[in-house]
Design a protein around this motif. Structure first.
Motif, PDB file in Angstrom:
ATOM      1  N   ARG A   1       2.548  15.221  59.643  1.00 33.98           N
ATOM      2  CA  ARG A   1       3.661  15.547  58.742  1.00 33.98           C
ATOM      3  C   ARG A   1       3.683  14.600  57.549  1.00 33.98           C
ATOM      4  O   ARG A   1       3.846  15.022  56.397  1.00 33.98           O
ATOM      5  CB  ARG A   1       4.984  15.464  59.495  1.00 33.98           C
ATOM      6  CG  ARG A   1       6.207  15.858  58.642  1.00 33.98           C
ATOM      7  CD  ARG A   1       7.485  15.315  59.272  1.00 33.98           C
ATOM      8  NE  ARG A   1       7.660  15.791  60.618  1.00 33.98           N
ATOM      9  CZ  ARG A   1       8.316  16.906  60.939  1.00 33.98           C
ATOM     10  NH1 ARG A   1       8.842  17.646  59.972  1.00 33.98           N
ATOM     11  NH2 ARG A   1       8.448  17.263  62.199  1.00 33.98           N
TER      12      ARG A   1
ATOM     13  N   VAL B   1      -6.197  23.122  54.358  1.00 33.84           N
ATOM     14  CA  VAL B   1      -5.097  23.173  55.323  1.00 33.84           C
ATOM     15  C   VAL B   1      -4.895  24.614  55.777  1.00 33.84           C
ATOM     16  O   VAL B   1      -4.884  25.539  54.962  1.00 33.84           O
ATOM     17  CB  VAL B   1      -3.799  22.625  54.719  1.00 33.84           C
ATOM     18  CG1 VAL B   1      -2.618  22.810  55.686  1.00 33.84           C
ATOM     19  CG2 VAL B   1      -3.959  21.145  54.375  1.00 33.84           C
TER      20      VAL B   1
ATOM     21  N   VAL C   1       5.600  25.386  62.765  1.00 35.58           N
ATOM     22  CA  VAL C   1       4.274  25.715  62.223  1.00 35.58           C
ATOM     23  C   VAL C   1       3.244  24.713  62.725  1.00 35.58           C
ATOM     24  O   VAL C   1       3.474  23.499  62.700  1.00 35.58           O
ATOM     25  CB  VAL C   1       4.299  25.716  60.679  1.00 35.58           C
ATOM     26  CG1 VAL C   1       2.913  26.029  60.122  1.00 35.58           C
ATOM     27  CG2 VAL C   1       5.318  26.731  60.161  1.00 35.58           C
TER      28      VAL C   1
ATOM     29  N   LEU D   1       0.786  15.407  55.128  1.00 32.47           N
ATOM     30  CA  LEU D   1       0.951  16.639  54.355  1.00 32.47           C
ATOM     31  C   LEU D   1       2.139  16.579  53.405  1.00 32.47           C
ATOM     32  O   LEU D   1       2.192  17.324  52.426  1.00 32.47           O
ATOM     33  CB  LEU D   1       1.110  17.831  55.308  1.00 32.47           C
ATOM     34  CG  LEU D   1      -0.100  18.132  56.203  1.00 32.47           C
ATOM     35  CD1 LEU D   1       0.180  19.324  57.095  1.00 32.47           C
ATOM     36  CD2 LEU D   1      -1.351  18.371  55.367  1.00 32.47           C
TER      37      LEU D   1
ATOM     38  N   ARG E   1      -1.446  22.359  51.575  1.00 35.29           N
ATOM     39  CA  ARG E   1      -0.405  22.770  52.513  1.00 35.29           C
ATOM     40  C   ARG E   1       0.563  23.748  51.847  1.00 35.29           C
ATOM     41  O   ARG E   1       1.002  24.736  52.449  1.00 35.29           O
ATOM     42  CB  ARG E   1       0.344  21.530  53.020  1.00 35.29           C
ATOM     43  CG  ARG E   1       1.416  21.841  54.063  1.00 35.29           C
ATOM     44  CD  ARG E   1       2.805  21.453  53.578  1.00 35.29           C
ATOM     45  NE  ARG E   1       3.801  21.612  54.627  1.00 35.29           N
ATOM     46  CZ  ARG E   1       4.484  20.622  55.157  1.00 35.29           C
ATOM     47  NH1 ARG E   1       4.288  19.397  54.737  1.00 35.29           N
ATOM     48  NH2 ARG E   1       5.378  20.865  56.094  1.00 35.29           N
TER      49      ARG E   1
ATOM     50  N   TYR F   1      -0.012  23.040  61.808  1.00 38.01           N
ATOM     51  CA  TYR F   1      -0.872  22.794  60.644  1.00 38.01           C
ATOM     52  C   TYR F   1      -2.207  22.209  61.105  1.00 38.01           C
ATOM     53  O   TYR F   1      -2.256  21.376  62.017  1.00 38.01           O
ATOM     54  CB  TYR F   1      -0.208  21.828  59.676  1.00 38.01           C
ATOM     55  CG  TYR F   1       0.957  22.409  58.931  1.00 38.01           C
ATOM     56  CD1 TYR F   1       0.759  23.266  57.855  1.00 38.01           C
ATOM     57  CD2 TYR F   1       2.265  22.114  59.307  1.00 38.01           C
ATOM     58  CE1 TYR F   1       1.835  23.805  57.164  1.00 38.01           C
ATOM     59  CE2 TYR F   1       3.354  22.651  58.637  1.00 38.01           C
ATOM     60  CZ  TYR F   1       3.126  23.500  57.567  1.00 38.01           C
ATOM     61  OH  TYR F   1       4.191  24.042  56.888  1.00 38.01           O
TER      62      TYR F   1
ATOM     63  N   ALA G   1      -2.206  27.006  58.157  1.00 43.72           N
ATOM     64  CA  ALA G   1      -0.850  27.006  58.714  1.00 43.72           C
ATOM     65  C   ALA G   1      -0.697  28.195  59.653  1.00 43.72           C
ATOM     66  O   ALA G   1      -0.871  29.347  59.236  1.00 43.72           O
ATOM     67  CB  ALA G   1       0.193  27.077  57.596  1.00 43.72           C
TER      68      ALA G   1
ATOM     69  N   ALA H   1      -0.970  27.141  51.658  1.00 39.91           N
ATOM     70  CA  ALA H   1      -1.026  27.736  52.999  1.00 39.91           C
ATOM     71  C   ALA H   1       0.349  28.252  53.408  1.00 39.91           C
ATOM     72  O   ALA H   1       0.478  29.330  54.008  1.00 39.91           O
ATOM     73  CB  ALA H   1      -1.528  26.707  54.009  1.00 39.91           C
ATOM     74  N   ASP H   2       1.403  27.483  53.097  1.00 40.89           N
ATOM     75  CA  ASP H   2       2.774  27.910  53.419  1.00 40.89           C
ATOM     76  C   ASP H   2       3.146  29.190  52.673  1.00 40.89           C
ATOM     77  O   ASP H   2       3.797  30.084  53.233  1.00 40.89           O
ATOM     78  CB  ASP H   2       3.767  26.806  53.053  1.00 40.89           C
ATOM     79  CG  ASP H   2       3.798  25.676  54.073  1.00 40.89           C
ATOM     80  OD1 ASP H   2       3.364  25.910  55.215  1.00 40.89           O
ATOM     81  OD2 ASP H   2       4.250  24.577  53.733  1.00 40.89           O
TER      82      ASP H   2
END
Length: 543
Positions: free
Chosen positions: A292, A317, A365, A295, A418, A367, A319, A421-422
């Motif tokens: 966490r 990354v 999520v 990222l 990230r 990751y 997710a 990816a989100d």
């Protein structure tokens, strides 16, 4: 910010629920934390602290349990544990519902002191070094080798402990000094394990409350010591769940005293096995916290990446998230356990692709950071392929989605990967596209639409609202006509072909669109407004 040790009921049920605890009344609120473990004393009942989890030692009558639930609710207690078997009647159910206190039952045979130790371990902040040492039966929690040695000393026979998949997890040390042939006696040969399975021996072991004698034929073990001529097997249970088995090698059946010792030892082994789950979860949480931080970026991200073993190299990354329709949602604890299971499987899958990949469950999520060496396009395609291969292999009651981030040249830019990816994952969760894996580049337009905060997505206005109302009352298709014309960039020939109607018919409907909707089709701003509304209406709410 409070520094008091705490956890929550979701995590407690995730770690201990299938083995030791069952919810028998009330509903778990994932937002409420457990901040203290309290032992109930019927002769001296001080108010439990807010956020307390009460061990109801001695509570067995429904009227007493209902009364205690009501009292605990006034102080903000989150849960009460009673010994199984306990049946919640209407009075108890009503008391749990009105008080907001969840009622749990504790599996028979589990010591209250052991349960309290497990609860406190889940509440311990920080990493394993910060945790207070916990022992079961005088042995450091989780040390199954020490348990095997202790059982072997009491039974005067070699001992092995296996998990529920028949994998060896511990053995007693005296076997080390035996002959080379006997060293194989740590675990029966795998081909013989299959024979036992086919003969139904393992089913008998799991159904039996006591030890089961398993004869060992000469062709199974070869020329081994006479002590190995038979095995006595005891299932290790926590409630209805079989965690593993204890195997004792001996030439003669165990005495009654040995059987009693074996039964008691199986209960202790169960506590150690449950503890190992908790200990593994501490390591999992530490890695998730480091991931966490990596990222999120910021001053501590470089140190977190270093502790995760990530090098300053190109990476991508991924997710992963689980979702299901509202009508098929799992309970919070079951869903949390399923997320953890899928995240662990995802980690193993990616490790085969790259040994330095890392996976962590951050909130809902999972990751993954995957180092890459290929070009950007090839690396993203490779990540898509890996994700699709994983989805083909994994089985879950929930629907898994994987958003693929962009390739970044160095670790410090992982937050950018990230983010992409989100955004891709959000599109997949919204059920806007049919696939379960996507790069942001593949769903960029849908991502932009989802990020717009426009009321028109829910309540159309202006010309589009008028056209929709007209279609509803006249069974017309003016909205479809407008959409086809816009999609064809104003080309009537293409638009009419898409709707399978004559060009003159299409032109007539298009004039009706302008008249009914009071829409100026020559105005680029007017066209943009209705096209945006149509696109937003096609975006369904997130699942």
């Amino acid at each position: 910010m409070s520094n008091r040790p705490q956890t929550n009921l979701v995590r407690i049920m995730e770690e201990l629920g299938s083995a030791l605890l069952d919810v028998i009344a009330g509903e778990i609120d994932p937002e409420r934390s457990v901040e203290a473990i309290v032992i109930h004393d019927p002769l001296d009942e001080p108010d439990a602290p807010r956020g307390g989890l009460v061990l109801g030692v001695g509570l067995s009558e429904s009227a007493d349990v209902a009364r205690v639930l009501t009292r605990l609710g006034l102080s903000g207690t989150v849960g009460l544990v009673v010994r199984a078997p306990f049946t919640a009647d209407d009075e108890v159910m009503a008391a749990a519902a009105s008080s907001g206190v969840v009622l749990f039952s504790l599996t028979r045979g589990t010591a209250w002191a052991h349960l309290a130790g497990l609860f406190r371990s889940l509440m311990t902040p920080g990493g394993p070094d910060d945790a207070r040492p916990v022992t079961f039966g005088g042995i450091l929690a989780g040390d199954l080798f020490a348990m095997a040695n202790a059982i072997a000393a009491l039974l005067e026979a070699p001992v092995t402990i296996e998990d529920r998949n028949s994998q060896l997890v511990a053995f007693s040390h005296p076997q080390e000094s035996r002959s080379p042939g006997a060293a194989q006696g740590r675990q029966i040969p795998r081909h013989y394990t299959r024979l036992l399975e086919e003969a139904g021996v393992f089913q008998e072991i799991t159904r039996s409350d006591g030890p089961v004698v398993v004869p060992m034929p000469a062709d199974a073990l070869g020329a081994m010591d006479a002590l190995e001529s038979q095995r006595t097997v005891m299932a290790v249970r926590a409630g209805d769940e079989v965690l593993g088995t204890i195997w004792i090698a001996s030439a003669t059946p165990l005495t009654e005293e040995h059987v009693r010792v074996l039964r008691d030892s199986a209960k202790l082994v169960a506590m150690h096995m449950v503890w190992q789950r908790t200990d593994a979860d501490v390591e999992r949480r530490l890695r998730a916290d480091l991931l966490r931080s990596t990222l999120d970026g910021g001053p501590g991200s470089a140190e977190s990446a270093h502790r995760l073993g990530l090098r300053d190299e190109p990476a991508i990354v991924l997710a992963l998230s689980l979702h299901a329709p509202a009508t098929d949602q799992l309970p919070h604890a079951a869903l949390a356990a399923e997320r953890k299971r899928i995240a662990d499987a995802f980690s193993v899958h990616l490790l085969f692709a790259h040994p330095r990949s890392t996976v962590g469950l951050v909130g809902e999520v999972a990751y993954a950071v995957l180092p890459v060496s290929a070009t950007t396009a090839d690396a993203e395609e490779s990540a898509v392929r890996l994700a699709n291969e994983f989805l083909l292999r994994v089985r879950s009651s929930q629907t898994p989605f994987v958003g693929i981030g962009s390739v970044v040249p160095e670790t410090s830019q992982l937050p950018r990967s990230r983010s992409s990816a989100d955004r891709a994952l959000r599109v997949l969760r919204a059920d806007v596209v049919p696939q379960q894996v996507a790069r942001l580049e593949d769903v960029h337009a849908e991502a932009l639409l989802l990020e717009l905060s426009v009321p028109a997505r829910d309540v159309p206005s202006g010309p589009l609202a008028r056209l929709m109302a007209y279609d509803a009352s006249h069974q017309a298709s003016l909205v479809d006509t407008l959409r086809a014309w816009l999609d064809a960039m104003g080309d009537v020939t293409l638009a009419s072909a898409a709707m399978f109607i004559h060009q003159n018919t299409f032109r007539y409907r298009l004039r009706r669109v302008a008249e009914v909707g009071r829409l100026d089709l020559d105005d680029p701003n007017a066209r943009f407004a209705v096209q945006l509304q149509l696109r937003l209406l096609a975006i369904t709410p997130e699942r």
